[in-house]
Motif scaffolding. Structure first.
Motif, PDB file in Angstrom:
ATOM      1  N   CYS A 130       0.868  -1.182   0.000  1.00 37.84           N
ATOM      2  CA  CYS A 130       0.000   0.000   0.000  1.00 37.84           C
ATOM      3  C   CYS A 130       0.907   1.235   0.000  1.00 37.84           C
ATOM      4  CB  CYS A 130      -0.864  -0.009   1.260  1.00 37.84           C
ATOM      5  SG  CYS A 130      -1.636   1.580   1.628  1.00 37.84           S
ATOM      6  N   PRO A 131       0.625   2.239  -0.849  1.00 41.91           N
ATOM      7  CA  PRO A 131       1.483   3.436  -0.895  1.00 41.91           C
ATOM      8  C   PRO A 131       1.486   4.231   0.421  1.00 41.91           C
ATOM      9  CG  PRO A 131      -0.272   3.540  -2.585  1.00 41.91           C
ATOM     10  CD  PRO A 131      -0.471   2.300  -1.812  1.00 41.91           C
ATOM     11  N   ALA A 132       0.467   3.999   1.273  1.00 41.77           N
ATOM     12  CA  ALA A 132       0.404   4.782   2.530  1.00 41.77           C
ATOM     13  C   ALA A 132       0.987   3.985   3.690  1.00 41.77           C
ATOM     14  CB  ALA A 132      -1.038   5.157   2.823  1.00 41.77           C
ATOM     15  N   CYS A 133       0.478   2.750   3.912  1.00 42.03           N
ATOM     16  CA  CYS A 133       0.902   2.032   5.137  1.00 42.03           C
ATOM     17  C   CYS A 133       1.846   0.877   4.835  1.00 42.03           C
ATOM     18  CB  CYS A 133      -0.334   1.520   5.878  1.00 42.03           C
ATOM     19  SG  CYS A 133      -1.122   0.113   5.076  1.00 42.03           S
ATOM     20  N   ALA A 134       2.108   0.668   3.540  1.00 40.51           N
ATOM     21  CA  ALA A 134       3.096  -0.343   3.094  1.00 40.51           C
ATOM     22  C   ALA A 134       2.649  -1.781   3.346  1.00 40.51           C
ATOM     23  CB  ALA A 134       4.464  -0.121   3.737  1.00 40.51           C
ATOM     24  N   ALA A 135       1.408  -1.956   3.882  1.00 37.11           N
ATOM     25  CA  ALA A 135       0.927  -3.336   4.088  1.00 37.11           C
ATOM     26  C   ALA A 135       0.686  -3.986   2.728  1.00 37.11           C
ATOM     27  CB  ALA A 135      -0.372  -3.310   4.893  1.00 37.11           C
ATOM     28  N   ARG A 136       0.924  -5.296   2.658  1.00 33.56           N
ATOM     29  CA  ARG A 136       0.669  -6.008   1.405  1.00 33.56           C
ATOM     30  C   ARG A 136      -0.749  -6.597   1.447  1.00 33.56           C
ATOM     31  NH1 ARG A 136       5.661  -5.132   1.436  1.00 33.56           N
ATOM     32  NH2 ARG A 136       7.076  -5.400  -0.336  1.00 33.56           N
ATOM     33  N   THR A 137      -1.729  -5.644   1.537  1.00 33.72           N
ATOM     34  CA  THR A 137      -3.141  -6.077   1.689  1.00 33.72           C
ATOM     35  C   THR A 137      -4.026  -5.250   0.757  1.00 33.72           C
ATOM     36  OG1 THR A 137      -3.358  -4.419   3.420  1.00 33.72           O
ATOM     37  CG2 THR A 137      -2.856  -6.687   4.142  1.00 33.72           C
ATOM     38  N   ILE A 138      -3.568  -5.118  -0.507  1.00 32.34           N
ATOM     39  CA  ILE A 138      -4.384  -4.277  -1.409  1.00 32.34           C
ATOM     40  C   ILE A 138      -5.325  -5.149  -2.245  1.00 32.34           C
ATOM     41  CG2 ILE A 138      -2.510  -2.588  -1.493  1.00 32.34           C
ATOM     42  CD1 ILE A 138      -1.989  -3.442  -4.363  1.00 32.34           C
ATOM     43  N   ARG A 139      -6.424  -4.550  -2.666  1.00 36.28           N
ATOM     44  CA  ARG A 139      -7.449  -5.244  -3.469  1.00 36.28           C
ATOM     45  C   ARG A 139      -8.031  -4.257  -4.475  1.00 36.28           C
ATOM     46  NH1 ARG A 139     -13.198  -6.171  -0.589  1.00 36.28           N
ATOM     47  NH2 ARG A 139     -13.901  -5.630  -2.682  1.00 36.28           N
ATOM     48  N   PRO A 140      -8.721  -4.767  -5.507  1.00 38.73           N
ATOM     49  CA  PRO A 140      -9.430  -3.833  -6.401  1.00 38.73           C
ATOM     50  C   PRO A 140     -10.531  -3.121  -5.604  1.00 38.73           C
ATOM     51  CG  PRO A 140      -9.269  -6.028  -7.392  1.00 38.73           C
ATOM     52  CD  PRO A 140      -8.828  -6.163  -5.967  1.00 38.73           C
ATOM     53  N   ASP A 141     -10.767  -1.833  -5.887  1.00 36.67           N
ATOM     54  CA  ASP A 141     -11.826  -1.101  -5.165  1.00 36.67           C
ATOM     55  C   ASP A 141     -13.152  -1.372  -5.865  1.00 36.67           C
ATOM     56  OD1 ASP A 141     -12.635   2.350  -4.369  1.00 36.67           O
ATOM     57  OD2 ASP A 141     -12.865   0.497  -3.187  1.00 36.67           O
ATOM     58  N   ILE A 142     -13.565  -2.623  -5.784  1.00 37.95           N
ATOM     59  CA  ILE A 142     -14.746  -3.112  -6.510  1.00 37.95           C
ATOM     60  C   ILE A 142     -15.679  -3.771  -5.504  1.00 37.95           C
ATOM     61  CG2 ILE A 142     -15.361  -5.085  -8.001  1.00 37.95           C
ATOM     62  CD1 ILE A 142     -13.359  -4.076  -9.993  1.00 37.95           C
ATOM     63  N   VAL A 143     -16.976  -3.644  -5.697  1.00 37.95           N
ATOM     64  CA  VAL A 143     -17.971  -4.237  -4.788  1.00 37.95           C
ATOM     65  C   VAL A 143     -18.233  -5.667  -5.233  1.00 37.95           C
ATOM     66  CG1 VAL A 143     -20.329  -4.091  -3.921  1.00 37.95           C
ATOM     67  CG2 VAL A 143     -19.045  -1.990  -4.383  1.00 37.95           C
ATOM     68  N   TRP A 144     -17.879  -6.630  -4.428  1.00 34.14           N
ATOM     69  CA  TRP A 144     -18.099  -8.036  -4.754  1.00 34.14           C
ATOM     70  C   TRP A 144     -19.450  -8.519  -4.234  1.00 34.14           C
ATOM     71  CZ3 TRP A 144     -12.441  -8.774  -2.932  1.00 34.14           C
ATOM     72  CH2 TRP A 144     -11.583  -8.567  -4.017  1.00 34.14           C
ATOM     73  N   PHE A 145     -19.871  -9.682  -4.647  1.00 37.57           N
ATOM     74  CA  PHE A 145     -21.136 -10.240  -4.157  1.00 37.57           C
ATOM     75  C   PHE A 145     -21.048 -10.396  -2.644  1.00 37.57           C
ATOM     76  CE2 PHE A 145     -23.511 -10.758  -7.922  1.00 37.57           C
ATOM     77  CZ  PHE A 145     -22.574 -10.915  -8.930  1.00 37.57           C
ATOM     78  N   GLY A 146     -22.105  -9.938  -1.966  1.00 37.05           N
ATOM     79  CA  GLY A 146     -22.125  -9.994  -0.501  1.00 37.05           C
ATOM     80  C   GLY A 146     -21.613  -8.716   0.127  1.00 37.05           C
ATOM     81  N   GLU A 147     -21.098  -7.763  -0.698  1.00 32.57           N
ATOM     82  CA  GLU A 147     -20.606  -6.494  -0.143  1.00 32.57           C
ATOM     83  C   GLU A 147     -21.592  -5.369  -0.447  1.00 32.57           C
ATOM     84  OE1 GLU A 147     -15.808  -7.060  -0.080  1.00 32.57           O
ATOM     85  OE2 GLU A 147     -16.637  -6.268  -1.939  1.00 32.57           O
ATOM     86  N   MET A 148     -21.554  -4.331   0.352  1.00 34.28           N
ATOM     87  CA  MET A 148     -22.466  -3.206   0.219  1.00 34.28           C
ATOM     88  C   MET A 148     -22.070  -2.334  -0.972  1.00 34.28           C
ATOM     89  SD  MET A 148     -25.104  -1.857   1.671  1.00 34.28           S
ATOM     90  CE  MET A 148     -25.180  -2.328   3.406  1.00 34.28           C
ATOM     91  N   PRO A 149     -22.996  -2.116  -1.917  1.00 36.16           N
ATOM     92  CA  PRO A 149     -22.684  -1.229  -3.030  1.00 36.16           C
ATOM     93  C   PRO A 149     -22.374   0.179  -2.538  1.00 36.16           C
ATOM     94  CG  PRO A 149     -24.641  -2.544  -3.501  1.00 36.16           C
ATOM     95  CD  PRO A 149     -24.324  -2.730  -2.056  1.00 36.16           C
ATOM     96  N   PHE A 150     -21.664   0.966  -3.358  1.00 32.68           N
ATOM     97  CA  PHE A 150     -21.297   2.342  -3.018  1.00 32.68           C
ATOM     98  C   PHE A 150     -22.454   3.300  -3.352  1.00 32.68           C
ATOM     99  CE2 PHE A 150     -17.417   0.682  -2.023  1.00 32.68           C
ATOM    100  CZ  PHE A 150     -16.467   0.535  -3.020  1.00 32.68           C
ATOM    101  N   HIS A 151     -22.462   4.461  -2.674  1.00 27.53           N
ATOM    102  CA  HIS A 151     -23.300   5.616  -3.028  1.00 27.53           C
ATOM    103  C   HIS A 151     -24.807   5.339  -3.009  1.00 27.53           C
ATOM    104  CE1 HIS A 151     -19.425   7.091  -4.284  1.00 27.53           C
ATOM    105  NE2 HIS A 151     -19.331   6.217  -5.267  1.00 27.53           N
TER     106      HIS A 151
END
Ligand code: BV8
Length: 222
Positions: A130-151
């Protein structure tokens, strides 16, 4: 007149991007639950990054079609709220300035440790920090099945205020988007469905315009 439009994968089909339905629930030879769900990502993050890297490449090579361009013109003439289920950026590249990506975007990445979101690189991988916290825990910023849609708050208001609601190129299989026509109709909107064929929610619409979006959407807009 206040117009709210929802687009689905069908509007990008003539730009060469695979739809969910046409491949019988398989996307680029992957089972949907293996690549578009949090469990799938936890099970095999490298596979999921590979799937989205491929779609990011295909989307970058695709060209907006006449349907995307017509919706950009529509916004110049009416108070338009454009909502898309699609994760490609063809609406933006056709000139639409305000696009609500309720299922996220191929061009955005998110860190699951610090929640930073940023412009995704063309190819993402599990060992990318991650460019901010350097953790290797990045994912696409996409809403998958079972996740809450945006907006969704903004979307419900746009549906309640619409005089006209149009759904373009969506099979009406994925919720909550599939319930938008009913919500708009309950609040007085006239609902029109533009699709090649009937969808799972065609009964929720007053009018049905059948044919390929690159022909029907410009005719409907102009
Ligand atoms: C949620 C990102 C809680 C990933 C995607 C109620 C009942 C049953 C199930 C549920 C329910 N509520 C929630 C669920 C579970 C689930 C769901 O709906 N499952 C389905 C499969 C039954 N929903 C969720 O998990 C959602 N989250 O509900 O959170 C909640 C509940 C209520 C209220 C608020 C919150 C999250 C869903 C998001 C999943 N992520 N995308 C990615 O893209 O990689 S969805 C994914 O499917 C894509 O976005 C894609 O857009 C979509 C498929 O739908 P369509 O866009 O319609 O595309 P499709 O291929 O299906 O159809 C194409 C259409 O185009 C066809 O009709 C075809 O005829 C037409 N067409 C083709 N060519 C053309 C054309 N038309 C015109 N011209 C052409 N040339």
């Amino acid at each position: 007149m206040r117009i709210t439009v929802l687009t689905g994968a069908g509007i990008s089909a003539e730009s060469g991007l695979a739809t969910f339905r046409a491949s019988d629930g398989l996307w680029e030879n992957h089972r949907i639950e293996d690549v578009a769900s949090p469990d799938g990502f936890a099970r095999d993050p490298a596979l999921v990054h590979q799937f989205y890297n491929e779609r990011r490449k295909n989307a970058a090579a695709a060209v907006p079609n006449a349907a995307h361009q017509a919706l950009a013109r529509l916004a110049e003439r009416h108070d338009l709220t454009l909502i898309t289920q699609n994760v490609d950026d063809l609406h933006e590249r056709a000139g639409s300035a305000k696009v609500i990506h309720m299922h996220g975007s191929l061009n955005r990445a998110r860190c699951t440790s610090c929640n930073l979101t940023w412009a995704a690189p063309p190819q993402m991988s599990v060992d990318m920090p991650c460019p901010a916290c350097a953790a290797r825990t990045i994912r696409p910023d996409i809403v998958w099945f079972g996740e809450m849609p945006f907006h969704l708050e903004q979307i419900w208001v746009a549906l309640e205020q619409a005089d006209l609601f149009a759904a373009i190129g969506t099979s009406g299989n994925v919720y909550p988007a599939a319930g938008f026509a009913q919500h708009a109709a309950r609040n007085g909107a006239h609902c029109v469905e533009l699709n090649l064929q009937d969808s799972a929610t065609s009964r929720d619409f007053d009018d049905h315009i059948r044919g390929p979006a690159s022909l029907t959407v410009p005719a409907w807009v102009d």
